[in-house]
Design a protein around this motif. Structure first.
Motif, PDB file in Angstrom:
ATOM      1  N   ASN A  83      -2.391 -16.286   7.873  1.00  0.00           N
ATOM      2  CA  ASN A  83      -2.467 -16.381   6.409  1.00  0.00           C
ATOM      3  C   ASN A  83      -3.928 -16.407   5.999  1.00  0.00           C
ATOM      4  O   ASN A  83      -4.604 -17.427   6.150  1.00  0.00           O
ATOM      5  CB  ASN A  83      -1.743 -17.634   5.920  1.00  0.00           C
ATOM      6  CG  ASN A  83      -0.243 -17.477   6.040  1.00  0.00           C
ATOM      7  OD1 ASN A  83       0.369 -16.718   5.295  1.00  0.00           O
ATOM      8  ND2 ASN A  83       0.340 -18.163   7.007  1.00  0.00           N
ATOM      9  N   TYR A 123      -6.232 -19.849   7.279  1.00  0.00           N
ATOM     10  CA  TYR A 123      -6.282 -21.264   6.922  1.00  0.00           C
ATOM     11  C   TYR A 123      -6.342 -22.170   8.145  1.00  0.00           C
ATOM     12  O   TYR A 123      -6.796 -23.304   8.065  1.00  0.00           O
ATOM     13  CB  TYR A 123      -5.081 -21.630   6.035  1.00  0.00           C
ATOM     14  CG  TYR A 123      -5.227 -21.137   4.625  1.00  0.00           C
ATOM     15  CD1 TYR A 123      -6.118 -21.743   3.745  1.00  0.00           C
ATOM     16  CD2 TYR A 123      -4.487 -20.055   4.169  1.00  0.00           C
ATOM     17  CE1 TYR A 123      -6.267 -21.291   2.444  1.00  0.00           C
ATOM     18  CE2 TYR A 123      -4.623 -19.586   2.870  1.00  0.00           C
ATOM     19  CZ  TYR A 123      -5.516 -20.213   2.006  1.00  0.00           C
ATOM     20  OH  TYR A 123      -5.658 -19.756   0.721  1.00  0.00           O
ATOM     21  N   THR A 146      -2.940  -9.418  -2.047  1.00  0.00           N
ATOM     22  CA  THR A 146      -1.849 -10.139  -2.711  1.00  0.00           C
ATOM     23  C   THR A 146      -1.263  -9.262  -3.813  1.00  0.00           C
ATOM     24  O   THR A 146      -1.986  -8.610  -4.538  1.00  0.00           O
ATOM     25  CB  THR A 146      -2.407 -11.434  -3.329  1.00  0.00           C
ATOM     26  OG1 THR A 146      -2.877 -12.256  -2.266  1.00  0.00           O
ATOM     27  CG2 THR A 146      -1.353 -12.188  -4.120  1.00  0.00           C
ATOM     28  N   GLU A 153      -7.601 -12.436  -5.594  1.00  0.00           N
ATOM     29  CA  GLU A 153      -6.938 -13.672  -5.172  1.00  0.00           C
ATOM     30  C   GLU A 153      -7.448 -14.187  -3.830  1.00  0.00           C
ATOM     31  O   GLU A 153      -7.230 -15.347  -3.482  1.00  0.00           O
ATOM     32  CB  GLU A 153      -5.416 -13.452  -5.071  1.00  0.00           C
ATOM     33  CG  GLU A 153      -4.721 -13.278  -6.408  1.00  0.00           C
ATOM     34  CD  GLU A 153      -4.647 -14.575  -7.202  1.00  0.00           C
ATOM     35  OE1 GLU A 153      -4.257 -15.607  -6.631  1.00  0.00           O
ATOM     36  OE2 GLU A 153      -4.997 -14.535  -8.401  1.00  0.00           O
ATOM     37  N   PRO A 189      15.148 -11.078  -3.879  1.00  0.00           N
ATOM     38  CA  PRO A 189      14.687 -11.117  -2.488  1.00  0.00           C
ATOM     39  C   PRO A 189      15.028  -9.875  -1.682  1.00  0.00           C
ATOM     40  O   PRO A 189      15.743  -9.935  -0.694  1.00  0.00           O
ATOM     41  CB  PRO A 189      15.406 -12.344  -1.927  1.00  0.00           C
ATOM     42  CG  PRO A 189      16.670 -12.429  -2.717  1.00  0.00           C
ATOM     43  CD  PRO A 189      16.354 -11.903  -4.086  1.00  0.00           C
ATOM     44  N   SER A 204      13.154  -5.664  -0.697  1.00  0.00           N
ATOM     45  CA  SER A 204      11.870  -4.975  -0.644  1.00  0.00           C
ATOM     46  C   SER A 204      11.411  -4.519  -2.021  1.00  0.00           C
ATOM     47  O   SER A 204      12.225  -4.133  -2.852  1.00  0.00           O
ATOM     48  CB  SER A 204      11.970  -3.751   0.258  1.00  0.00           C
ATOM     49  OG  SER A 204      12.239  -4.124   1.573  1.00  0.00           O
ATOM     50  N   CYS A 243      11.146 -12.656   2.860  1.00  0.00           N
ATOM     51  CA  CYS A 243      11.691 -11.425   2.303  1.00  0.00           C
ATOM     52  C   CYS A 243      10.562 -10.473   2.006  1.00  0.00           C
ATOM     53  O   CYS A 243       9.627 -10.835   1.312  1.00  0.00           O
ATOM     54  CB  CYS A 243      12.402 -11.720   0.996  1.00  0.00           C
ATOM     55  SG  CYS A 243      13.761 -12.818   1.225  1.00  0.00           S
ATOM     56  N   ILE A 244      10.623  -9.284   2.537  1.00  0.00           N
ATOM     57  CA  ILE A 244       9.591  -8.317   2.186  1.00  0.00           C
ATOM     58  C   ILE A 244      10.223  -6.997   1.801  1.00  0.00           C
ATOM     59  O   ILE A 244      11.373  -6.797   1.987  1.00  0.00           O
ATOM     60  CB  ILE A 244       8.542  -8.088   3.293  1.00  0.00           C
ATOM     61  CG1 ILE A 244       9.190  -7.571   4.568  1.00  0.00           C
ATOM     62  CG2 ILE A 244       7.782  -9.362   3.542  1.00  0.00           C
ATOM     63  CD1 ILE A 244       8.193  -7.121   5.604  1.00  0.00           C
ATOM     64  N   GLU A 266      -0.520 -11.481   1.851  1.00  0.00           N
ATOM     65  CA  GLU A 266       0.486 -12.440   1.404  1.00  0.00           C
ATOM     66  C   GLU A 266       1.813 -11.728   1.173  1.00  0.00           C
ATOM     67  O   GLU A 266       1.843 -10.543   0.863  1.00  0.00           O
ATOM     68  CB  GLU A 266      -0.032 -13.040   0.078  1.00  0.00           C
ATOM     69  CG  GLU A 266       0.625 -14.310  -0.362  1.00  0.00           C
ATOM     70  CD  GLU A 266      -0.130 -14.955  -1.539  1.00  0.00           C
ATOM     71  OE1 GLU A 266      -1.317 -14.640  -1.757  1.00  0.00           O
ATOM     72  OE2 GLU A 266       0.484 -15.784  -2.222  1.00  0.00           O
ATOM     73  N   LEU A 267       2.901 -12.451   1.285  1.00  0.00           N
ATOM     74  CA  LEU A 267       4.225 -11.909   0.968  1.00  0.00           C
ATOM     75  C   LEU A 267       4.574 -12.300  -0.470  1.00  0.00           C
ATOM     76  O   LEU A 267       4.134 -13.340  -0.914  1.00  0.00           O
ATOM     77  CB  LEU A 267       5.283 -12.485   1.906  1.00  0.00           C
ATOM     78  CG  LEU A 267       5.033 -12.336   3.401  1.00  0.00           C
ATOM     79  CD1 LEU A 267       6.191 -12.971   4.167  1.00  0.00           C
ATOM     80  CD2 LEU A 267       4.864 -10.884   3.794  1.00  0.00           C
ATOM     81  N   PRO A 268       5.399 -11.549  -1.169  1.00  0.00           N
ATOM     82  CA  PRO A 268       5.892 -10.221  -0.798  1.00  0.00           C
ATOM     83  C   PRO A 268       4.867  -9.157  -1.173  1.00  0.00           C
ATOM     84  O   PRO A 268       4.001  -9.402  -1.998  1.00  0.00           O
ATOM     85  CB  PRO A 268       7.136 -10.090  -1.668  1.00  0.00           C
ATOM     86  CG  PRO A 268       6.785 -10.824  -2.922  1.00  0.00           C
ATOM     87  CD  PRO A 268       5.893 -11.962  -2.492  1.00  0.00           C
ATOM     88  N   TYR A 269       4.965  -7.968  -0.563  1.00  0.00           N
ATOM     89  CA  TYR A 269       4.087  -6.875  -0.941  1.00  0.00           C
ATOM     90  C   TYR A 269       4.903  -5.592  -0.995  1.00  0.00           C
ATOM     91  O   TYR A 269       5.948  -5.480  -0.365  1.00  0.00           O
ATOM     92  CB  TYR A 269       2.904  -6.749   0.020  1.00  0.00           C
ATOM     93  CG  TYR A 269       3.307  -6.475   1.449  1.00  0.00           C
ATOM     94  CD1 TYR A 269       3.700  -7.510   2.288  1.00  0.00           C
ATOM     95  CD2 TYR A 269       3.326  -5.183   1.958  1.00  0.00           C
ATOM     96  CE1 TYR A 269       4.092  -7.268   3.592  1.00  0.00           C
ATOM     97  CE2 TYR A 269       3.713  -4.930   3.257  1.00  0.00           C
ATOM     98  CZ  TYR A 269       4.098  -5.981   4.071  1.00  0.00           C
ATOM     99  OH  TYR A 269       4.497  -5.729   5.359  1.00  0.00           O
ATOM    100  N   GLU A 309       5.200 -18.060  -9.709  1.00  0.00           N
ATOM    101  CA  GLU A 309       3.788 -18.294  -9.382  1.00  0.00           C
ATOM    102  C   GLU A 309       3.020 -17.000  -9.078  1.00  0.00           C
ATOM    103  O   GLU A 309       1.796 -16.996  -9.054  1.00  0.00           O
ATOM    104  CB  GLU A 309       3.674 -19.277  -8.214  1.00  0.00           C
ATOM    105  CG  GLU A 309       4.339 -18.769  -6.957  1.00  0.00           C
ATOM    106  CD  GLU A 309       4.969 -19.884  -6.117  1.00  0.00           C
ATOM    107  OE1 GLU A 309       5.215 -20.980  -6.645  1.00  0.00           O
ATOM    108  OE2 GLU A 309       5.206 -19.632  -4.932  1.00  0.00           O
ATOM    109  N   LEU A 310       3.749 -15.897  -8.840  1.00  0.00           N
ATOM    110  CA  LEU A 310       3.085 -14.599  -8.628  1.00  0.00           C
ATOM    111  C   LEU A 310       3.352 -13.635  -9.794  1.00  0.00           C
ATOM    112  O   LEU A 310       3.176 -12.429  -9.658  1.00  0.00           O
ATOM    113  CB  LEU A 310       3.572 -13.977  -7.315  1.00  0.00           C
ATOM    114  CG  LEU A 310       3.034 -14.630  -6.029  1.00  0.00           C
ATOM    115  CD1 LEU A 310       3.834 -14.190  -4.812  1.00  0.00           C
ATOM    116  CD2 LEU A 310       1.567 -14.306  -5.824  1.00  0.00           C
ATOM    117  N   LEU A 366       3.568 -12.440   8.792  1.00  0.00           N
ATOM    118  CA  LEU A 366       4.913 -12.524   9.372  1.00  0.00           C
ATOM    119  C   LEU A 366       4.829 -12.974  10.833  1.00  0.00           C
ATOM    120  O   LEU A 366       3.796 -12.825  11.467  1.00  0.00           O
ATOM    121  CB  LEU A 366       5.583 -11.148   9.307  1.00  0.00           C
ATOM    122  CG  LEU A 366       6.004 -10.688   7.921  1.00  0.00           C
ATOM    123  CD1 LEU A 366       6.381  -9.210   7.952  1.00  0.00           C
ATOM    124  CD2 LEU A 366       7.159 -11.517   7.423  1.00  0.00           C
TER     125      LEU A 366
END
Lengths: 409, 103
Positions: free
Chosen positions: A222, A236, A251, A113, A295, A297, B102-103, A156-159, A266-267, A193
C-alpha cells in the motif's frame, strides 16, 4: 414535458441516451445530456499507445457522433446536484430541473492523493497510462529508453479496468524482448492485492503467467509516498521498491461534483443499490458505471451490461411498477498477454472467473483463462464493436446476465 | 464452516480463521486472537476495533483509506497497531469477516 437528465457523456451516459431516446416518446419526454468535454476517448485503447500499437487518432472521436436525434446536448461543467430540489446546477448559474436523473460521471485518476507521485519526476520518469496525456508521454519515453528497473504500481483499490496493469506488464515484456532490450529491463508488478488478481483461479493462472515471463510481483503493498530524489516507492509498512521508470495506476476517485453534492463515499463514488442501480439517496436518481460504488469491476463491459438493467428499471420507475431487472455484477474482460495472444475472464458478484469456453455467436467461442490468438483478435474486434454498436445502445449477442454455459467448475 | 473454541467460547470461523458471526465476539476473544497474531491489545486498539465493528455491522465496506479517516488513527498508526497486514489482522481480531477486495 417530463425531463430525463443524464450527467456525463462517456460510455454509460451515451449508451443510456441512445437507449432511452428509443423508448421514451419525443412529445412527452425531454432528454438532456451534460458533459464538459467534446471528445469521446476509447479508453481501452490507451493501453496500446505506450507500445506504439495505437496512435492518438485511433482512440478519439467527437462525442456528437454517437448522440441520437432528439437529445439536448449541453457542454458545460457541473457545479452540483441538489437531490432534494430535483435539480442540477451547472457553471454560471444555469439550472436544470429533472424528473429522473442518471449519474454517469465516471471515475478519474487522482495522482495528487499520493505524496510525491505528481512531483519532479512526473512525466519525466513517472507516468500513468489511464489518461491520453500519460499514455502519449510514455510512448515517447519508451522510444529512447535504454532499460533499467520498470516498476508498475497500483496505488489503491478500486481502480478502473483491473486487468489493464497486468496487460501493461505483459505488453512490456514482449515490447522490450522484440527490441532486444529484455535482459536490461527488470519488470516488477507492485500491487495492494495479495496476488496478481482478486479471485483464486484467475490469480493462480495470471500469477503463473507473470512467473513464466520473468515479471516479479510484490503483493500487499500500500503505497505511502514516492521518493523523487532516490527514485523509490515506499509503502506504509516501510517496504521500499527502487525504480528507474515508474508507471503508476493512481488512486481512482469519482467526480469532485459528487463530493460538492454531498452524494459520495470517501472516494466520491455514489452509494448505489448493487442490484437495482438506484441511488441510495433519492428514488429518482440512478447511477451507471464507474461513478457507482457497486462491488464489481470499473470497466466498459460492466457499463454495457448495466445499461440493459438500468433501462428496464428506469421504465419500471417511470411507469410506477416494482423493479423487474436485477444486476448480477457481470464483467467480461479480454486480457492481452503479448505476442498477439490474449486470455478472457467472465465473472459476476458471486461467480469467480472460471476456465472453459465463452460462447459468442458469429465469432467465438473464446477460451476462458486460456491464452490464445483468438482472444487477442476478440480484443481488437471490440474497438469496432464499441464505436459502431455498443455506444449506440444496439443489441449485442451477449447476455447482460452472466451465463454458466461453457464454464468448468 | 468450522467451529473453534477461543477464550472458552465456541465460535463459527472461516477456513482462514475469521469469525463468521460478529455477534459471538467478546473482548476476551479479541485478546486471544491478537496473541496468536503477536499483538498485545491496548486501549487504542479497542477504540479502533469498536469503530471497525460498527462500520462492518452497518454494512459498509472497510478500506485502509476509510480507517485513515476514522479520526482514531492515521494510516501509519494503523500499520503500527497491526504490523504487516493491518486490514487482515484488524478484521480478524475485530471478529468480522475478511474484507473482500473488489476490483
Amino acid at each position: 414535458m417530463k425531463k430525463l437528465l443524464i450527467l456525463g457523456a462517456g460510455t454509460g451516459g451515451t449508451i443510456m441516451a441512445n437507449k432511452m431516446r428509443k423508448v421514451l416518446e419525443r412529445d412527452e419526454w425531454d432528454i438532456t445530456i451534460v458533459d464538459q468535454f467534446k471528445t469521446h476517448y476509447y479508453q481501452p485503447g490507451f493501453l496500446f499507445i505506450p507500445f506504439g500499437m495505437y496512435k492518438k487518432n485511433d482512440v478519439i472521436k467527437p462525442k456528437s457522433d454517437f448522440f441520437p436525434v432528439g437529445l439536448n446536448v449541453i457542454y458545460s461543467k457541473i457545479d452540483k446536484i441538489e437531490p432534494e430540489n430535483n435539480r442540477v446546477l451547472l457553471e454560471e448559474g444555469v439550472v436544470l430541473n429533472y424528473d429522473y436523473l442518471i449519474i454517469a460521471t465516471g471515475t478519474r485518476t487522482a495522482p495528487e492523493e499520493t505524496p510525491g507521485l505528481k512531483g519532479d519526476l512526473w512525466y519525466k520518469d513517472i507516468f500513468d497510462f489511464y489518461t491520453i496525456e500519460g499514455a502519449l508521454a510514455l510512448a515517447d519515453y519508451f522510444k529512447t529508453w535504454k532499460g533499467g528497473k520498470l516498476v508498475v504500481n497500483i496505488a489503491e483499490l478500486p481502480y478502473k479496468c483491473p486487468v489493464a496493469p497486468l496487460e501493461f506488464v505483459f505488453f512490456a515484456d514482449a515490447f522490450f524482448t522484440e527490441r532486444g532490450l529484455r535482459d536490461k529491463v527488470e519488470i516488477t508488478y507492485v500491487t495492494p492485492l495479495p496476488g496478481a488478481f482478486t479471485k483464486p483461479r484467475a490469480t493462480k493462472m495470471l500469477g503463473e503467467l507473470l512467473k513464466d515471463k520473468n515479471i516479479h510481483i510484490i503483493p500487499d503493498f500500500n503505497i505511502a509516498e514516492v521518493d523523487n530524489v532516490n527514485k523509490k516507492i515506499i509503502d506504509y509498512a516501510g517496504v521500499e521498491v527502487p525504480f528507474d521508470c515508474l508507471v503508476s495506476v493512481p488512486t481512482n476517485m469519482g467526480d469532485p461534483m459528487i463530493e460538492r453534492s454531498g452524494m459520495g463515499d470517501e472516494l466520491n463514488f455514489v452509494p448505489t443499490d448493487k442490484y437495482t442501480l438506484q441511488s441510495q439517496k433519492a428514488e429518482n436518481i440512478f447511477v451507471i458505471g464507474d461513478a457507482a460504488n457497486v462491488p464489481t469491476s470499473k470497466a466498459g463491459s460492466v457499463v454495457h451490461f448495466e445499461a440493459d438493467i438500468l433501462q428496464e428499471n428506469l421504465m419500471c420507475a417511470i411507469e410506477g411498477r416494482p423493479f423487474t431487472a436485477k444486476f448480477d455484477g457481470h464483467a467480461n474482460c479480454y486480457i492481452e498477454t503479448g505476442y498477439g495472444k490474449g486470455t478472457l475472464i467472465d465473472f459476476n458478484y458471486d461467480t469467480e472467473p472460471l476456465a472453459g469456453s465463452f460462447p459468442f455467436p458469429g465469432i467465438g467461442p473464446f477460451g476462458l483463462l486460456k491464452v490464445s490468438r483468438m482472444n487477442h483478435y476478440g480484443k481488437l474486434i471490440f474497438r469496432w464493436i464499441y464505436w459502431h454498436i455498443l455506444l449506440k445502445g444496439k443489441e449485442m449477442p451477449i447476455d447482460s446476465e452472466m451465463q454458466m454455459a461453457g464454464k468448468k467448475l | 464452516m468450522a467451529t473453534k473454541t477461543i477464550a472458552g467460547i465456541s465460535v463459527d470461523v472461516s477456513g482462514e480463521g475469521y469469525m463468521n458471526d460478529p455477534s459471538q465476539w467478546t473482548k476476551e476473544i479479541a485478546t486471544e486472537i491478537a496473541k496468536e497474531e503477536g499483538i498485545d491489545l491496548t486501549e487504542k486498539h479497542f477504540e479502533l476495533i469498536s469503530w471497525i465493528r460498527t462500520k462492518v455491522m452497518s454494512g459498509e465496506a472497510l478500506t485502509i483509506r476509510g480507517i485513515g479517516k476514522s479520526g482514531i488513527v492515521d494510516i501509519k498508526e494503523f500499520y503500527q497497531l497491526f504490523p504487516g497486514a493491518p486490514l487482515k489482522k484488524a478484521t480478524k481480531i475485530s471478529g468480522v469477516p475478511k474484507p473482500a477486495s473488489c476490483i
